[in-house]
Design a protein around this motif. Structure first.
Motif, PDB file in Angstrom:
ATOM      1  N   ASP A  21       0.846  -1.194   0.000  1.00 19.42           N
ATOM      2  CA  ASP A  21       0.000   0.000   0.000  1.00 19.42           C
ATOM      3  C   ASP A  21       0.883   1.246   0.000  1.00 19.42           C
ATOM      4  O   ASP A  21       2.112   1.165   0.085  1.00 19.42           O
ATOM      5  N   ILE A  22       0.238   2.403  -0.080  1.00 17.40           N
ATOM      6  CA  ILE A  22       0.943   3.689  -0.144  1.00 17.40           C
ATOM      7  C   ILE A  22       1.924   3.847   1.024  1.00 17.40           C
ATOM      8  O   ILE A  22       3.072   4.249   0.827  1.00 17.40           O
ATOM      9  N   VAL A  23       1.492   3.531   2.220  1.00 20.85           N
ATOM     10  CA  VAL A  23       2.337   3.695   3.409  1.00 20.85           C
ATOM     11  C   VAL A  23       3.532   2.749   3.347  1.00 20.85           C
ATOM     12  O   VAL A  23       4.671   3.154   3.617  1.00 20.85           O
ATOM     13  N   GLU A  24       3.305   1.481   2.980  1.00 19.42           N
ATOM     14  CA  GLU A  24       4.413   0.524   2.895  1.00 19.42           C
ATOM     15  C   GLU A  24       5.436   0.974   1.855  1.00 19.42           C
ATOM     16  O   GLU A  24       6.648   0.860   2.072  1.00 19.42           O
ATOM     17  N   PRO A  34      10.623  11.692   6.381  1.00 21.59           N
ATOM     18  CA  PRO A  34       9.930  12.775   7.089  1.00 21.59           C
ATOM     19  C   PRO A  34       8.428  12.801   6.782  1.00 21.59           C
ATOM     20  O   PRO A  34       7.620  13.109   7.660  1.00 21.59           O
ATOM     21  N   LEU A  35       8.059  12.470   5.561  1.00 27.40           N
ATOM     22  CA  LEU A  35       6.642  12.428   5.202  1.00 27.40           C
ATOM     23  C   LEU A  35       5.917  11.366   6.020  1.00 27.40           C
ATOM     24  O   LEU A  35       4.842  11.614   6.560  1.00 27.40           O
ATOM     25  N   VAL A  36       6.510  10.190   6.133  1.00 26.83           N
ATOM     26  CA  VAL A  36       5.896   9.113   6.913  1.00 26.83           C
ATOM     27  C   VAL A  36       5.794   9.526   8.377  1.00 26.83           C
ATOM     28  O   VAL A  36       4.757   9.336   9.014  1.00 26.83           O
ATOM     29  N   GLY A  37       6.844  10.133   8.916  1.00 28.96           N
ATOM     30  CA  GLY A  37       6.809  10.603  10.298  1.00 28.96           C
ATOM     31  C   GLY A  37       5.723  11.640  10.525  1.00 28.96           C
ATOM     32  O   GLY A  37       5.014  11.609  11.538  1.00 28.96           O
ATOM     33  N   ILE A  45      -1.946   7.485   9.120  1.00 26.23           N
ATOM     34  CA  ILE A  45      -1.431   6.210   8.608  1.00 26.23           C
ATOM     35  C   ILE A  45      -2.558   5.242   8.267  1.00 26.23           C
ATOM     36  O   ILE A  45      -2.583   4.671   7.164  1.00 26.23           O
ATOM     37  N   ASP A  46      -3.500   5.035   9.171  1.00 24.48           N
ATOM     38  CA  ASP A  46      -4.587   4.086   8.893  1.00 24.48           C
ATOM     39  C   ASP A  46      -5.401   4.509   7.674  1.00 24.48           C
ATOM     40  O   ASP A  46      -5.797   3.672   6.861  1.00 24.48           O
ATOM     41  N   THR A  47      -5.645   5.788   7.535  1.00 24.03           N
ATOM     42  CA  THR A  47      -6.379   6.291   6.369  1.00 24.03           C
ATOM     43  C   THR A  47      -5.630   5.974   5.087  1.00 24.03           C
ATOM     44  O   THR A  47      -6.213   5.472   4.118  1.00 24.03           O
TER      45      THR A  47
END
Length: 174
Positions: A21-24, A34-37, A45-47
């Protein structure tokens, strides 16, 4: 023995076919840490792991480094979570838009932060995005596919605010 090898091959093929998925995808790229943080701090994150589809205009590390340090520290304070969320949602479209889907020329796009607009320009040189600062972010890596959307890595953090002006603007219908 042959059936066991066939089963292992089938499992490996199925696992390889599953796109993250996008987050992975973002977590797997050190240039997007930094974007993930920030997404974690905003509770997004869940969204972003959800069904989607999503298009993420993902600023790379150098884009975050170019922001004034006080801006970043202010946005990361718990009392400013709403501002951080708005900033991040300015980088998200609720459609899967690959680079070939942007019309040639300048067009207005509405991100998930529906009170704002982006001016996205596509031409032979590539894709660029103007924000409220009238500065332009360039797509430096396009079309990182995920199972719930696509990521375009950009070289600037997009700042919401005053609507960008697009030359010869076309309104992009949803």
């Amino acid at each position: 023995m042959r059936s066991i090898l066939l089963a292992i091959t089938l499992c490996l093929t199925t696992a390889a076919a599953h796109a993250a998925d996008i987050v992975e995808r973002a977590r797997a790229d050190a240039e997007l840490s930094p974007l993930v943080g920030a997404a974690e701090a905003a509770g997004l994150i869940d969204t972003l792991k959800g069904e989607g589809p999503f298009t993420i205009y993902a600023p790379r590390n150098a884009a975050f480094d170019a922001l004034p340090p006080e801006m970043v520290s202010d946005l990361l304070r718990p009392e400013n979570k709403g501002q951080l969320t708005d900033l991040l949602l300015y980088h998200v479209d609720d459609r899967k838009l690959t680079s070939n889907m942007f019309p040639i020329g300048a067009s207005i796009f509405k991100p998930v932060l529906t009170t704002e607009r982006l001016c996205i320009t596509s031409n032979q040189a590539g894709v660029s995005i103007a924000d409220s600062t009238a500065e332009t972010a360039n797509v430096v890596v396009a079309d990182i596919k995920a199972d719930n959307g696509v990521i375009h890595v950009i070289d600037k953090v997009l700042i919401p605010g005053k609507r960008p002006v697009c030359a010869k603007t076309k309104k992009h219908k949803r």
